[in-house]
Design a protein around this motif. Structure first.
Motif, mmCIF file in Angstrom:
data_model
loop_
_atom_site.group_PDB
_atom_site.id
_atom_site.type_symbol
_atom_site.label_atom_id
_atom_site.label_comp_id
_atom_site.label_asym_id
_atom_site.label_seq_id
_atom_site.Cartn_x
_atom_site.Cartn_y
_atom_site.Cartn_z
ATOM 1 N N VAL A 1 0.939 -1.277 -0.284
ATOM 2 C CA VAL A 1 0.308 -0.027 -0.240
ATOM 3 C C VAL A 1 1.167 1.098 0.368
ATOM 4 O O VAL A 1 0.517 2.353 -1.340
ATOM 5 C CB VAL A 1 -0.770 -0.139 1.097
ATOM 6 N N ARG B 1 -2.439 8.579 3.134
ATOM 7 C CA ARG B 1 -3.626 7.949 3.354
ATOM 8 C C ARG B 1 -2.965 6.135 3.211
ATOM 9 O O ARG B 1 -3.055 4.983 3.803
ATOM 10 C CB ARG B 1 -5.141 8.077 2.671
ATOM 11 N N SER C 1 1.422 2.278 5.604
ATOM 12 C CA SER C 1 1.105 0.944 5.838
ATOM 13 C C SER C 1 0.727 0.739 7.315
ATOM 14 O O SER C 1 -0.555 -0.174 7.768
ATOM 15 C CB SER C 1 2.474 0.019 6.073
ATOM 16 N N PHE C 2 1.540 1.941 7.646
ATOM 17 C CA PHE C 2 1.059 1.841 9.665
ATOM 18 C C PHE C 2 1.101 3.614 10.134
ATOM 19 O O PHE C 2 2.305 3.857 9.769
ATOM 20 C CB PHE C 2 2.381 1.575 10.345
ATOM 21 N N VAL C 3 0.468 3.579 11.046
ATOM 22 C CA VAL C 3 0.203 5.005 10.826
ATOM 23 C C VAL C 3 1.097 5.353 12.496
ATOM 24 O O VAL C 3 1.681 6.305 11.691
ATOM 25 C CB VAL C 3 -1.452 4.907 11.617
ATOM 26 N N ASN C 4 1.548 4.442 12.652
ATOM 27 C CA ASN C 4 2.458 4.819 13.639
ATOM 28 C C ASN C 4 4.584 4.579 13.014
ATOM 29 O O ASN C 4 5.256 4.640 13.519
ATOM 30 C CB ASN C 4 3.077 4.572 14.979
ATOM 31 N N ALA C 5 3.872 4.327 11.881
ATOM 32 C CA ALA C 5 4.836 3.777 11.110
ATOM 33 C C ALA C 5 4.654 3.586 9.684
ATOM 34 O O ALA C 5 5.086 2.911 9.127
ATOM 35 C CB ALA C 5 5.750 1.958 11.975
ATOM 36 N N THR D 1 6.806 1.115 7.478
ATOM 37 C CA THR D 1 7.594 -0.222 7.469
ATOM 38 C C THR D 1 6.627 -1.209 6.989
ATOM 39 O O THR D 1 5.362 -0.964 6.617
ATOM 40 C CB THR D 1 7.553 -0.120 8.644
ATOM 41 N N ASP E 1 4.637 -4.107 5.872
ATOM 42 C CA ASP E 1 3.710 -5.435 6.224
ATOM 43 C C ASP E 1 4.801 -6.443 6.699
ATOM 44 O O ASP E 1 4.899 -7.160 5.737
ATOM 45 C CB ASP E 1 2.470 -5.706 5.616
ATOM 46 N N PRO E 2 4.789 -6.964 7.845
ATOM 47 C CA PRO E 2 5.876 -7.779 7.705
ATOM 48 C C PRO E 2 5.552 -9.302 7.219
ATOM 49 O O PRO E 2 5.712 -10.101 7.575
ATOM 50 C CB PRO E 2 5.766 -8.016 9.351
ATOM 51 N N THR E 3 3.920 -9.150 7.213
ATOM 52 C CA THR E 3 3.716 -11.018 7.531
ATOM 53 C C THR E 3 3.758 -10.841 5.726
ATOM 54 O O THR E 3 3.133 -11.698 5.314
ATOM 55 C CB THR E 3 1.952 -10.489 6.993
#
Ligand code: SRM
Ligand SMILES: Cc1cc2nc3c(=O)[nH]c(=O)nc-3n(C[C@H](O)[C@H](O)[C@H](O)COP(=O)(O)OP(=O)(O)OC[C@H]3O[C@@H](n4cnc5c(N)ncnc54)[C@H](O)[C@@H]3O)c2cc1C
Ligand code: SF4
Ligand code: FES
Lengths: 845, 127
Positions: free
Chosen positions: A608, A804, A807-811, A814, A816-818
């Motif tokens: 994303v 928007r 990947s992460f609002v706080n990172a 980064t 997605d590790p999955t």
């Protein structure tokens, strides 16, 4: 006074026994101690294989009993029973007394006594621990230096063996299945079905050897060699035994309880042993002498014992047990039910074998051909749900017609009230009809009050049919939030000039909406955007929260949570520079690339947070959104036409490009596809499209209502030999009329079919203007064309929208590790992990 | 070895980074959490991994309600989950984790349980 129940084994059946008892024992008669050997919470063994496919121990865990009167002790094997003292002894020497004892110890894998079977690298396939060990060994094998494929020999070609083989493939090994019987799944399928099954399995890259056994295993330079009875030697990194199971009846034997001829704790039809304080359920029990290796019979036993412990008089007989099985293995459909092998006196098999289509179907009927006794389906098990409940009932039609490719479709009306519709939960059609009469008017309600459809889900389609048959009115309401159909909502929004979802739901709906009504309203607002001159971006303001994830990130979500990117290639015409630009983007971002069925290029595997950078490059190279994610115009396919083709009668590419650019971005009830062919040879397959155009000597023929997909339909001729202006005007009207009046997710094909008066009515409205709305429809399309702007360029120009894509609002950057990829045929593809529940067909609702 | 369970509050983002009825994902240690702000301003946090597909995408689903319960629909196969208790409303055998959320000084904080190992404090340590 509270009595003490001790349950030995916390597998699927032991777990069910405890839940069933807790559900019913409202008076608190029993305190339960569960002693389980495995050091984990109880889990869904049927779905075991999905563990190598990404599901975790937590995903597989069965519900906690969460009750103070249940004490579950993991990692606590029972080693002996003292029936006189009514005590069991655990591995650590502790003695625990009981008033009632239930053995639910399941089975142990059977390992044939071949030399070498204990060598490191040899495994069984039964528990999560087994799978952990197998995974570790597979990983070690993959890391071992040296050329060549890493391989696994799977001993046994039954249900379990095939599952294990599939798991080996997921772990990256090349599986070889060795089956001693002359065919795969010998217990379930007959010879004809087995032959086809073998072909289908081999197509999945699983090698199969039938009619041979493993005679020995030897270690050889860090690997194993499996020596087969026919002299062949197979190199293997792992050997997995899945050659059958044996009831875990050792405790009972040692305690002097009777066992069946082929093992299993002997119990009567109450599931009680000869000792009135001792019961046995599940795979370890030999019910009237016979053991069962499936979970449904075990569940039935658990229910009987729970009832008995509370003073009930439930009983069961082996005749009632449903031994049907369905295997869903890498798209290989296999189902068998009832007396599949025609062992009943005088039974007659009726077989249709179609090796070309890859299907095999057999029904077993009584000697007078009046009663269905059983059957086998391979390659296409779609009729399983309808046929299985008919076992033991009168045949509703000629048996051949029931399995012929274009034979009768079995409706639920063929079923007698006594037929079991849901075999997992033993619910008959009669019980379902009663529930419907008492007010259960949809599938969720039926599930809640009868439990039908809550286990494997294969009966859900039948539940729907029965609902319709019982005359339950199918409401046109969109969902619980709106009592209107999509067409009615369109009129409301257009008529009242409503501009937001919030306004609409406050004035015309209830609650806060859902994944059904929000995208519908978003689509209506977008279709009307141009008309009302707002022309807003689909991600502007509140609209962004209404969009399905595909529209929300302007890309198609894939099964691993990554997205695919499809730039528009109008008419399929692309310059070498354009191709190079797409190639460079794919290469630089490591995307999997594929030519689609719509004459363009799909780039897969974008995360994303990468989408904006990918699109920045594409937009700079002159590309725009292809709306592959939207319920909108997709592609207008073309053939090369008169420009090059010696038969071409008109410039089909030119028209396709013009039409694609005209209607791009138009939001609609479902996707819209088109094609333009340069002559009647129809290389663009225009007649399978929502609107298709075929060149004639003097102009164009326009066809409407074609569809590929689930229900293919050829488009109908609307007008012939018209010039380009007339053609475009008619398509404008056709599309706008569709956008306004079709239902949610209704393609043009079913829209026309459902229309009162059908094609004639459609022609009257859009060709002869019988409703006097054509000027309106054309004006609406003109407004759409004028307001079109590329959605991706719109995102790239707007910081708020760009924000928007993280990947992460706080990172935010980064990954997605999955998400992880492996390489296949030189390109990245998702590392395998989709849960595949073998034996449990896909659940639809 | 015994384990103590601690509750750790972690600041994740400013509350104004959450748009009404849209989710975001957050990374908390090894865990992925999906945060949602509903219409009435309540913030909910549930596990981000969709149990049906295994993809970490629940934060990207459509927020709404079913029978008044705030929900999110998985974008993959569309199963609906309660934001209140994580139950899957289409399959009552499935549930995702739910995390406590609190708002402090305009910041959203999420409670994650952490298991802290205390080796050697029990006689059966190392079992
Ligand atoms: C990529 C592509 C397959 C390919 O590798 O070639 C494809 C991929 C998908 N198709 Fe398709 N379809 C693709 C051409 C087709 C075609 C052939 C065509 O368009 O000429 C058809 C049959 C023609 C038709 O639509 O009538 C087709 C009939 C479907 C259907 C069934 C529609 C129906 O009316 O029954 C679905 C399901 C749906 O839309 O509900 C579907 C759905 C899908 C979805 C969106 C499934 C999903 O929800 O994830 C796939 C998304 C892929 C992605 O992320 O990009 N796809 N799909 C093709 C993209 C064409 C393009 O460039 O846009
Ligand atoms: C890979 C695989 C796929 C399958 N697929 C299907 C399918 O598609 N459909 C189907 O119907 N069935 C399937 N099955 C079979 C199904 O899993 C079993 O029928 C079901 O688990 C039986 O439940 P149970 O409780 O009798 O035994 P189990 O689930 O095996 O539980 C027995 C438990 O007892 C414990 N135990 C044993 N001895 C002791 C002891 N002395 N003290 C304490 N604990 C003890 C064991 O450790 C185990 O945890 C499959 C099985 C496997 C392995
Ligand atoms: S046919 Fe279409 S929808 Fe089905 S798997 Fe292929 S691309 Fe996906
Ligand atoms: S047959 Fe109904 S849930 Fe399995």
């Amino acid at each position: 006074m509270t009595r003490e129940l001790v349950v030995v084994g916390h597998g699927m059946v032991g777990h069910r026994l405890v839940s069933a008892l807790r559900d019913r024992d409202t008076a608190g008669t029993w305190h339960v101690t569960v002693l389980g050997e495995e050091d984990r919470p109880a889990y869904d063994r049927v779905a075991l294989s999905s563990y190598v496919d990404g599901r975790t121990e937590d995903d597989l865990a069965l519900d906690d009993h969460d009750d103070p009167r249940v004490d579950v002790r993991r990692g606590t094997p029972v080693v002996a029973i003292d029936r006189e003292a009514r005590q069991v002894r655990t591995g650590s020497g502790e003695l625990i007394g009981y008033d009632a004892l239930v053995l639910a110890t399941g089975s142990v894998p059977f390992v044939p006594p071949v030399p070498g079977r204990d060598l490191p690298g040899c495994f069984v396939y039964r528990t999560l621990d087994d799978l952990d060990a197998i995974t570790a060994a597979a990983e070690a094998a993959m890391e071992r230096p040296g050329p060549g494929r890493r391989s696994a020999v799977v001993v046994g070609g039954g249900l379990l063996g095939l599952e294990a083989a599939r798991a080996m493939r997921l772990l990256g090994l090349s599986p070889q299945v060795v089956e001693i019987a002359p065919r795969l799944m010998p217990v379930q399928v007959d010879e004809g079905g087995g032959a086809l099954l073998r072909t289908l399995v081999e197509r999945q890259d699983i090698a199969v050897r039938c009619g041979v056994s493993v005679a020995g295993i030897v270690a050889d330079r860090g690997r194993l060699v499996a020596q087969l009875s026919d002299g062949i030697e197979l190199d293997a990194d792992l050997v997995v035994f899945s050659a059958g199971i044996r009831a875990a009846d050792g405790l009972a034997r040692a305690a002097g309880l009777g066992v069946g001829e082929r093992g299993g704790v002997l119990v009567d039809d109450r599931c009680r042993t000869a000792d009135e304080h001792v019961w046995a359920v599940g795979e370890c029990a030999a019910l009237e002498g016979r053991t069962y290796g499936l979970v449904a019979p075990g569940y039935a036993m658990a229910e009987v014992v729970a009832d008995r412990l509370l003073g009930g008089d439930a009983r069961m007989s082996s005749a009632e047990l449903d031994m049907s099985t369905q295997l869903k293995l890498l798209g290989v459909d296999v189902a068998s039910f009832g007396d599949a092998h025609a062992t009943t006196e005088g039974a007659l098999p009726v077989v249709i074998n179609d090796p070309v289509a890859g299907t095999y179907a057999k029904l077993v009927v009584s000697d007078d051909a009046s009663t269905l006794l059983g059957g086998v389906l391979v390659g296409d098990a779609s009729r399983y749900a309808a046929l299985r409940p008919l076992v033991g009932s009168a045949l509703p039609a000629d048996p051949v017609a029931l399995i012929a490719p274009d034979g009768v479709e079995l409706g639920a009306d063929a079923l007698p009230d006594s037929a079991q519709v849901c075999s997992c939960n033993a619910v008959t059609k009669g019980a379902l009809r009663e529930a419907i009469a008492e007010g259960a008017h949809d599938v969720p309600a039926l599930k809640a009050c009868t439990r039908a459809g809550t286990s494997c889900g294969s009966c859900v389609p039948l539940l729907k049919t029965i609902l319709v048959q019982e005359g339950v009115e199918v409401s046109t309401a969109l969902c619980e939030h709106f009592a209107f159909s999509r067409a009615e909502l369109f009129e409301i929004v257009a008529g009242a000039g409503i501009a937001t979802f919030s306004e609409l739901i406050e004035t015309h709906g209830t609650g806060r909406g859902c994944d059904v009504c929000k995208p519908v309203v978003a689509s209506i607002l977008a279709s009307l955007g141009g008309i009302k001159g707002t022309g807003g971006h689909i991600l502007a303001g509140e609209q962004a929260s209404l969009q399905d994830t595909n529209d929300r990130f302007l890309a198609n979500m894939q099964r691993d949570g990554t997205y695919s990117v499809v730039p528009r290639v109008p008419g399929g015409e692309i310059t070498p520079d354009g191709l190079i630009a797409i190639g460079e983007v794919a290469r630089d971002f490591g995307l999997y690339t594929k030519i689609t069925g719509g004459q363009r290029i799909d780039l897969f595997g974008a995360r994303v947070e990468q989408l904006p950078a990918i699109w920045r490059r594409l937009v700079d190279a002159g590309f725009e959104s292809g709306h592959a994610y939207g319920k909108a115009l997709r592609t207008v396919k073309s053939c090369v036409g008169s420009t090059w083709c010696r038969y071409g009668q008109q410039d089909s590419v030119g028209l396709a490009v013009a039409l694609e650019l005209r209607y791009r971005g138009l939001r609609s009830p479902h996707k819209i596809k088109s094609g333009v062919s340069g002559c009647a040879r129809e290389c663009a397959e225009a007649r399978s499209k929502d609107f298709g155009i075929i060149a004639t000597e003097t102009g164009w023929n326009l066809y409407v209502g074609g569809n590929g997909g689930f229900t293919p339909r050829h488009a109908d001729l609307l007008v012939s030999d018209v010039d380009t202006d007339t053609l475009v005007r008619l398509v404008d009207r056709f599309l706008m009329f569709y956008v306004r009046t079709a239902d949610r997710l209704q393609r043009t094909a079913s829209w026309i079919e459902a229309m009162d008066g059908g094609l004639d009515h459609l022609r009257a409205v859009i060709v002869d203007d019988s409703l006097g709305i054509c000027a309106d429809l054309e004006a609406a399309m003109a407004a759409h064309v004028a307001s079109y702007a590329d959605e991706w360029a719109g995102v790239l120009a707007d910081e708020d929208k760009l924000a928007r894509f993280v990947s992460f609002v706080n990172a935010p950057d980064t990954p997605d590790p999955t998400i992880s990829f492996v390489t296949e045929r030189g390109q990245p593809v998702p590392a395998p992990r989709t849960p595949v529940l073998i034996g449990i067909p896909e659940v639809g609702s | 070895m015994t384990a103590a369970v601690l509750t750790v509050w972690t600041a994740v983002c400013r509350v104004d980074q959450l748009e009404p009825e849209r989710g975001v994902a957050a990374l908390l240690g090894g865990r992925q959490v999906a945060l949602f702000r509903t219409h009435d301003g309540t913030v909910h946090a549930i596990g981000n991994i969709d149990p049906f597909s295994g993809a970490a995408v629940l934060s990207r689903g459509i927020v709404g309600d079913r029978g008044g319960v705030p929900t999110v629909a998985s974008p993959v196969y569309k199963q609906v989950f309660s934001l209140v208790d994580g139950r899957c409303l289409d399959d009552d055998t499935v549930r995702v984790d739910v995390y406590d959320v609190r708002l402090r000084h305009g910041t959203v904080e999420v409670a994650v349980e952490d298991t802290v190992d205390r080796p050697g404090t029990a006689p059966w340590a190392g079992r």
